[in-house]
Write a protein that holds these residues in place. Sequence first.
Motif, PDB file in Angstrom:
ATOM      1  N   PHE A 298      12.814  16.879  -4.424  1.00 48.01           N
ATOM      2  CA  PHE A 298      12.827  16.271  -3.099  1.00 48.01           C
ATOM      3  C   PHE A 298      11.923  17.053  -2.152  1.00 48.01           C
ATOM      4  O   PHE A 298      11.196  16.476  -1.343  1.00 48.01           O
ATOM      5  N   ILE A 299      11.969  18.368  -2.246  1.00 48.36           N
ATOM      6  CA  ILE A 299      11.086  19.191  -1.416  1.00 48.36           C
ATOM      7  C   ILE A 299       9.639  18.850  -1.708  1.00 48.36           C
ATOM      8  O   ILE A 299       8.831  18.607  -0.807  1.00 48.36           O
ATOM      9  N   GLN A 300       9.285  18.827  -2.979  1.00 48.24           N
ATOM     10  CA  GLN A 300       7.911  18.568  -3.386  1.00 48.24           C
ATOM     11  C   GLN A 300       7.467  17.166  -2.963  1.00 48.24           C
ATOM     12  O   GLN A 300       6.342  16.971  -2.490  1.00 48.24           O
ATOM     13  N   LEU A 301       8.353  16.200  -3.122  1.00 52.21           N
ATOM     14  CA  LEU A 301       8.033  14.825  -2.753  1.00 52.21           C
ATOM     15  C   LEU A 301       7.762  14.716  -1.253  1.00 52.21           C
ATOM     16  O   LEU A 301       6.771  14.112  -0.824  1.00 52.21           O
ATOM     17  N   ILE A 302       8.638  15.315  -0.444  1.00 55.90           N
ATOM     18  CA  ILE A 302       8.487  15.256   1.008  1.00 55.90           C
ATOM     19  C   ILE A 302       7.196  15.940   1.448  1.00 55.90           C
ATOM     20  O   ILE A 302       6.413  15.387   2.234  1.00 55.90           O
ATOM     21  N   VAL A 303       6.964  17.150   0.940  1.00 55.80           N
ATOM     22  CA  VAL A 303       5.772  17.899   1.319  1.00 55.80           C
ATOM     23  C   VAL A 303       4.508  17.144   0.919  1.00 55.80           C
ATOM     24  O   VAL A 303       3.538  17.054   1.685  1.00 55.80           O
ATOM     25  N   THR A 304       4.497  16.571  -0.282  1.00 51.18           N
ATOM     26  CA  THR A 304       3.318  15.875  -0.776  1.00 51.18           C
ATOM     27  C   THR A 304       3.019  14.615   0.031  1.00 51.18           C
ATOM     28  O   THR A 304       1.867  14.344   0.379  1.00 51.18           O
ATOM     29  N   ILE A 305       4.057  13.839   0.342  1.00 51.73           N
ATOM     30  CA  ILE A 305       3.858  12.625   1.138  1.00 51.73           C
ATOM     31  C   ILE A 305       3.289  12.981   2.509  1.00 51.73           C
ATOM     32  O   ILE A 305       2.322  12.372   2.985  1.00 51.73           O
ATOM     33  N   GLU A 306       3.861  13.987   3.159  1.00 46.50           N
ATOM     34  CA  GLU A 306       3.398  14.346   4.503  1.00 46.50           C
ATOM     35  C   GLU A 306       2.005  14.959   4.469  1.00 46.50           C
ATOM     36  O   GLU A 306       1.215  14.771   5.401  1.00 46.50           O
ATOM     37  N   GLU A 307       1.678  15.700   3.405  1.00 43.66           N
ATOM     38  CA  GLU A 307       0.323  16.223   3.276  1.00 43.66           C
ATOM     39  C   GLU A 307      -0.679  15.096   3.072  1.00 43.66           C
ATOM     40  O   GLU A 307      -1.781  15.103   3.626  1.00 43.66           O
TER      41      GLU A 307
ATOM     42  N   GLN B   1       0.827  -1.206   0.000  1.00 45.28           N
ATOM     43  CA  GLN B   1       0.000   0.000   0.000  1.00 45.28           C
ATOM     44  C   GLN B   1       0.864   1.260   0.000  1.00 45.28           C
ATOM     45  O   GLN B   1       0.590   2.224  -0.730  1.00 45.28           O
ATOM     46  N   VAL B   2       1.898   1.258   0.818  1.00 42.53           N
ATOM     47  CA  VAL B   2       2.793   2.416   0.858  1.00 42.53           C
ATOM     48  C   VAL B   2       3.485   2.596  -0.487  1.00 42.53           C
ATOM     49  O   VAL B   2       3.611   3.715  -0.993  1.00 42.53           O
ATOM     50  N   GLN B   3       3.920   1.497  -1.085  1.00 44.92           N
ATOM     51  CA  GLN B   3       4.598   1.586  -2.378  1.00 44.92           C
ATOM     52  C   GLN B   3       3.685   2.170  -3.438  1.00 44.92           C
ATOM     53  O   GLN B   3       4.118   2.982  -4.261  1.00 44.92           O
ATOM     54  N   HIS B   4       2.404   1.793  -3.427  1.00 42.21           N
ATOM     55  CA  HIS B   4       1.458   2.353  -4.391  1.00 42.21           C
ATOM     56  C   HIS B   4       1.350   3.869  -4.229  1.00 42.21           C
ATOM     57  O   HIS B   4       1.298   4.619  -5.214  1.00 42.21           O
ATOM     58  N   VAL B   5       1.298   4.322  -2.977  1.00 45.81           N
ATOM     59  CA  VAL B   5       1.212   5.762  -2.717  1.00 45.81           C
ATOM     60  C   VAL B   5       2.460   6.474  -3.242  1.00 45.81           C
ATOM     61  O   VAL B   5       2.379   7.497  -3.932  1.00 45.81           O
ATOM     62  N   VAL B   6       3.632   5.931  -2.905  1.00 45.91           N
ATOM     63  CA  VAL B   6       4.893   6.546  -3.321  1.00 45.91           C
ATOM     64  C   VAL B   6       5.006   6.579  -4.840  1.00 45.91           C
ATOM     65  O   VAL B   6       5.367   7.614  -5.426  1.00 45.91           O
TER      66      VAL B   6
ATOM     67  N   SER C 276       9.793   0.989 -10.326  1.00 45.05           N
ATOM     68  CA  SER C 276       9.852  -0.243  -9.553  1.00 45.05           C
ATOM     69  C   SER C 276      10.555   0.042  -8.234  1.00 45.05           C
ATOM     70  O   SER C 276      11.100   1.140  -8.036  1.00 45.05           O
ATOM     71  N   PRO C 277      10.589  -0.921  -7.329  1.00 50.06           N
ATOM     72  CA  PRO C 277      11.315  -0.698  -6.074  1.00 50.06           C
ATOM     73  C   PRO C 277      12.781  -0.369  -6.279  1.00 50.06           C
ATOM     74  O   PRO C 277      13.400   0.295  -5.437  1.00 50.06           O
TER      75      PRO C 277
ATOM     76  N   ALA D  74      12.434   1.589  -3.067  1.00 50.75           N
ATOM     77  CA  ALA D  74      12.339   0.602  -1.990  1.00 50.75           C
ATOM     78  C   ALA D  74      12.770   1.190  -0.653  1.00 50.75           C
ATOM     79  O   ALA D  74      12.115   0.970   0.375  1.00 50.75           O
ATOM     80  N   GLN D  75      13.875   1.954  -0.647  1.00 49.38           N
ATOM     81  CA  GLN D  75      14.330   2.578   0.593  1.00 49.38           C
ATOM     82  C   GLN D  75      13.297   3.567   1.120  1.00 49.38           C
ATOM     83  O   GLN D  75      13.025   3.629   2.319  1.00 49.38           O
ATOM     84  N   LEU D  76      12.741   4.355   0.217  1.00 50.95           N
ATOM     85  CA  LEU D  76      11.731   5.342   0.600  1.00 50.95           C
ATOM     86  C   LEU D  76      10.494   4.647   1.160  1.00 50.95           C
ATOM     87  O   LEU D  76       9.941   5.058   2.187  1.00 50.95           O
ATOM     88  N   THR D  77      10.057   3.574   0.496  1.00 51.60           N
ATOM     89  CA  THR D  77       8.870   2.843   0.933  1.00 51.60           C
ATOM     90  C   THR D  77       9.073   2.228   2.314  1.00 51.60           C
ATOM     91  O   THR D  77       8.205   2.324   3.187  1.00 51.60           O
ATOM     92  N   THR D  78      10.215   1.593   2.521  1.00 51.70           N
ATOM     93  CA  THR D  78      10.508   0.952   3.810  1.00 51.70           C
ATOM     94  C   THR D  78      10.515   1.971   4.938  1.00 51.70           C
ATOM     95  O   THR D  78       9.964   1.729   6.028  1.00 51.70           O
ATOM     96  N   PHE D  79      11.126   3.134   4.686  1.00 49.63           N
ATOM     97  CA  PHE D  79      11.182   4.183   5.701  1.00 49.63           C
ATOM     98  C   PHE D  79       9.786   4.668   6.057  1.00 49.63           C
ATOM     99  O   PHE D  79       9.426   4.784   7.238  1.00 49.63           O
TER     100      PHE D  79
END
Length: 434
Positions: free
Chosen positions: A48-57, A7-12, A32-33, A82-87
Amino acid sequence: MQLTAIQVQHVVVDIIETTVQSWDGELDEPISPDTLLIQDLNFASIDFIQLIVTIEEKIGKKLGFHDLLMPNDKYIDELSVAQLTTFIESRLNSDQVFDQPINLSQSSIAVESKPIANERIDKTKLEQFRQHIPIPKRWEGEDTPKNKKAVFVLSSPRSGSTLLRIILAGHPQLFAPPELHLLDYNTLDQRKAALANKLNSHLLEGTIRAIMQIKNCNAEEARKLMEAYEEQNLPSKSFYGVLQEWIGDRILVDKTPTYPFHLDFLNRAENQFSEPLYIHLVRHPYGMIRSFEDAKLDQLVLFMRESSFTRQQLGELLWLVSQQNVLKFLEGIPQHRQLRIRFEDLVDTPEITVQQICNFLNIDFNTDMLNPYKEKEQRMTDGVELVSRFSGDLKFHLHQRIEPNAAYRWKQFHNIDFLGDITWDIAASFGYKE
């Protein structure tokens, strides 16, 4: 609420795909992972800024991405899906309570629609672009005493000014903090009102980091000091004076690439300081444009986000406006108070170029200046918050030394001349050729 790794991977993946689409780009193969964000997708600072802000929003929770992106306070060299998803999975499935419900259905990044075909920049397009640059408020305070001498680095964005600032910060007689954004505004309150938003709040961090360095305090203490001056509605000119008083005999260096957007900003330097010095840093327009495209700076500036010009055109127009304004301004400045250097020379022959700068500033050459990756805290390259750390040039932190190739990577991407004659005229005056 518990989420599985799938589920997290789909979101990312959804967020990353939407981000790439917003660049008018296409993926060579599905994410892919194993997909690498920098090497495979060419992620830059703003991404990276946009990715971080979007995930947290999207999840309604702060995840502490600093632990992932800066383990042991050192920037990572690469990051996989994969690293991002695991974290994210580990942080989401902790015992902490979410502030907002998770929305897995929509992405918060809008896909931009921009024209594909580029036309050469001419005087008409230049004038159209200039008309869209916000007009600054009139500066008042010409009769107040001037601050003592300071140094201003004048350049267009993406011209190597971050590297130059950090080189200068390595000299004990200079104090060269991150971008201050003070000449742009009459008062600190006006500055805060203009920049305290989702896109630009990181631009407020330069003064915070400067205070931390001068006062040897933490970010919270520095913010309280800054807030006190903002509540007083202190004029920016007066705050410059405060900084200069705090640093004693050291010379203040202000490197803020937005100053050349307006002649008025540049004139304020003359009105607010006594005999200031100017380092005019130039870069080949193709190099600047490629870096502008790579960093996607237009996504951070409202009038550019709403522009009908392509990203490539915006890069050229910004280079052109900046150079025109700086050249016009320097016409009225005595020669002994201005120095022009080329980014290409700074990375090709750094010792010669830095010695030239030291002679200009009337300070002794210091060999430590040639190692900009040394003493990161002293040179203030560690930022204040995660967003401010990634708001300059992420790739700066992936190098270990001054690299000459950095000035010429654009040649891998630009093999057809697209610059307008008006741009080439100025570039040629700087000694640049195709």
